[in-house]
Each structure stands twice: as structure tokens, then as C-alpha cells.
Design an enzyme around this catalytic site. Structure first.
Site, PDB file in Angstrom:
ATOM      1  N   GLY A 183      12.083  75.649 -64.511  1.00 43.32           N
ATOM      2  CA  GLY A 183      10.837  75.141 -65.094  1.00 43.32           C
ATOM      3  C   GLY A 183       9.663  75.474 -64.195  1.00 43.32           C
ATOM      4  CD  GLU A 184       8.777  74.321 -59.756  1.00 42.62           C
ATOM      5  OE1 GLU A 184       8.159  75.294 -59.234  1.00 42.62           O
ATOM      6  OE2 GLU A 184       9.606  73.642 -59.125  1.00 42.62           O
ATOM      7  N   GLY A 185       7.059  76.768 -64.774  1.00 40.92           N
ATOM      8  CA  GLY A 185       6.349  77.972 -65.193  1.00 40.92           C
ATOM      9  C   GLY A 185       6.877  79.207 -64.490  1.00 40.92           C
TER      10      GLY A 185
END
Length: 354
Positions: free
Chosen positions: A321-323
Site C-alpha cells: 500500500g502507501e502508493g
């Protein structure tokens, strides 16, 4: 905190005006591809990526520069059910790491010359003053007891995401979606099951690294939440209200607003994928402006990509995640656009393209 919480105003309408893809720009870009100094089709999907972005941006010379990733963070009340390997306090710790430049998204985005912004949508804990503040509440309610959000909160979260795009649109040739929040894969699986008609078993993964026994508990938790809250699956806002999250709602707003401005949106993993599914259910034209990144290790992500008809750009077995997946993919989309706009043509080389 950077106080941006009032800039969303009182407008909590979720309706936007999304333009159709520009087919004239697409045709011009496709013609440009035939003139480039290379055998036709020799760059494979890089060619179609550039042409697709041209249609999104309404220009035969597409560009994803400058690139921005918006990472939205929030906590989830459902963590009380033991669905994660980590306590919810980890959310605030990870927000601090991103704000300090010490997280994976910082490293990968830096390597690909991407600007990152971290946003507090509902973190239950203190966060650094540099974090953009759209805090709605200290985490959602426990969806196994009551709806995760109120209708007002669901609308506020979408409005906040739209306001973020208003603030950062001038610096964005493309926007990557990112997320942080312990418990958000549970919310994402619930949303995916509700809106795609897939079984909870099929879309529920191991999240932060839980064992199989805990995954079974997670499945039962999601099934119980869907039974208790009974979302109207024909109403994406109601699904968000019942089993969503503040950061997911914010990402819905980002996606809708970006599409309305012809800004391509790079979807990251399963949480941002859930937001993209909600946004596409609100307005199906959203799908025209989505760019895939990677294939998450979470099983719901493949279901989401299929529902969105958004093929992935890469598969590196990522699931953070997080980008992070979006950040890696943006490097590929940049390469596609630059090859399209910076390569010489046959005419430049004094050759007959025939």
C-alpha cells in the site's frame, strides 16, 4: 497539522462532471506512433499506454509530469475484532514515517521523481504538523456493531478528497492513489464483496500477515458486518457508509475530481482499488481515467481490476500500500509518454516511413 479541513467547504455533493475521452487526440497520437523511428508495435503496451493517456488529457502529446501521489490515512474501528496482525497505533507511527521521509513510498517516489503528500483523514493518534489535515474523527465505528461512517461523514470524506485535487491539480499531470490504515484491507474486502457480488471468502486475504486461522476470523467478521449494516448494494455511498473508511472515501473524492479535470489516476493496491470501484459505481465514466499499477497480493485486487476493466502495469508481488505500486508504475507511464513525445520520426531522420 496543516489545517486544510475547512477548505472542502459545505459542499458535500458527490456529483461531478466527467468529460468523455478525446477521440481526436487519441487518433492523432495513434498516427504519431506510426511516424516514430521504430518498427510499428515494437514498444508493445508502452505505445497503447501513451495513446490512452493522450485521450484522457485531450492532447496528442501526453505527459505524466509532474507526478503526485496522495496517501490518505485513517484508522478503523473493526480492528477491535482482531482482524490485523498489528494494533491500530501502527497507523499513526506509519504516518509519522511517511511525513519524515522514511517510508517505502518516500524511497520509491523519490527514485521516480514523484511528489508525495500524506493526509490525515481520521488517524487515532497524534501526527506531525506537516501532515495535511482533513481529520474527520478518530477512526471509524466498528462495522460489526454499527455502520462504519455516518452518511454525513461519508459525504465529508469524498468532499475532502475533491478539495485535495483542487489544491494540487496545478502540479499534477497524473495522480497516484495511496493509503495507510490498520484494518483497511478488511474494509476493502467488504466493499469489494458488496459491490461486485463476490463472496467474502474469495476477496479476503492475509492483510498485514495474519495466519490462516485469523483470516477465517476476518472472513466471519466481514460477513457479520455486512449482515449487521445491510448496505444497499445499488448505492455505492451507502456501501461506503456501512463498511468503508475515511481514507477510502477521501480516495473516492480524489478519483472523481481528478477524472473531472482529465487527470489520469494510477490505482495502487486493494484499498485504493476499493475506492476506485466505489467511484466507478458513482459515475462509470471514472473508469476511462484509471491506470492500473500492480497486482496486489490481496485477492480482492484482481476482482477490482476486472470490475474496472483496468489491466495492471506490472506484477511484483507487492502488497504494502502507501502508493508504492502506483509510484513504480508511474515510472513506466512516464517512459511511455516520453518515448511517444521525444523520439525522432522517420521524417526527422530523412527517411520515407513507407
Amino acid at each position: 497539522m496543516t489545517d486544510a479541513s475547512t477548505s472542502a467547504g459545505d459542499d458535500t455533493s458527490i456529483a461531478v462532471s466527467i468529460p468523455p475521452l478525446d477521440e481526436t487526440a487519441r487518433e492523432a497520437a495513434q498516427e504519431q506512433q506510426t511516424q516514430l523511428l521504430k518498427p510499428p508495435g515494437s514498444l508493445g503496451r508502452l505505445e497503447s499506454m501513451a495513446v490512452d493517456i493522450a485521450a484522457m488529457q485531450a492532447t496528442p502529446t501526453p505527459s505524466v509530469d509532474p507526478a503526485v501521489i496522495l496517501t490518505l490515512a485513517a484508522d478503523h474501528g473493526v480492528t477491535a475484532e482482531g482482524v490485523s496482525a498489528y494494533p491500530k497505533s501502527v497507523t499513526a507511527a506509519m504516518v509519522d514515517a511517511v511525513a519524515s521521509g522514511d517510508a517505502a513510498i518516500n524511497a520509491i517516489a523519490g527514485a521516480n521523481k514523484i511528489t508525495t503528500h500524506i493526509v490525515d483523514m481520521g488517524v487515532d493518534g497524534d501526527v506531525p504538523a506537516s501532515v495535511i489535515d482533513y481529520h474527520i474523527a478518530d477512526g471509524t465505528a466498528n462495522m460489526t456493531v454499527e455502520p462504519a461512517l455516518t452518511t454525513t461523514q461519508a459525504r465529508e470524506s469524498i468532499a475532502a478528497g475533491r478539495a485535495l485535487v483542487e489544491e494540487h491539480a496545478a502540479e499534477a499531470g497524473v495522480i497516484g492513489l495511496g493509503d495507510l490504515g490498520i484494518g483497511n484491507t478488511t474494509a476493502s474486502a467488504a466493499i469489494t464483496a458488496a459491490l461486485t457480488g463476490t463472496t467474502v471468502e474469495e476477496v479476503t486475504g492475509h492483510g498485514t500477515g495474519i495466519d490462516e486461522a485469523t483470516r477465517q476470523q476476518k472472513i466471519e467478521t466481514i460477513e457479520r458486518a455486512l449482515a449487521v449494516t445491510d448496505p444497499n448494494t445499488d448505492d455505492p455511498l451507502d456501501v461506503l457508509r456501512c463498511v468503508g473508511g475515511f481514507e477510502i472515501g477521501g480516495l473516492v473524492g480524489v478519483t472523481l475530481a481528478a477524472a473531472s479535470r482529465r487527470i489520469p489516476v494510477v490505482v495502487d493496491g486493494v484499498v485504493t482499488g476499493a475506492a476506485a470501484v466505489v467511484a466507478a459505481e458513482i459515475d462509470e465514466r471514472v473508469s476511462d481515467y484509471l491506470l492500473g499499477s500492480h497486482v496486489s497480493t490481496e485477492p480482492a485486487h484482481a476482482v477490482q481490476l476486472d470490475a474496472l476493466d483496468s489491466p495492471p502495469c506490472l506484477d511484483y508481488e507487492m502488497g504494502l500500500g502507501e502508493g508504492t505500486g502506483a509510484a513504480v508504475a508511474i515510472g513506466t507511464y512516464r517512459a511511455a509518454c516520453r518515448a511517444h513525445t521525444e523520439m525522432a520520426t522517420f521524417a526527422d531522420a530523412g527517411l520515407d516511413d513507407a
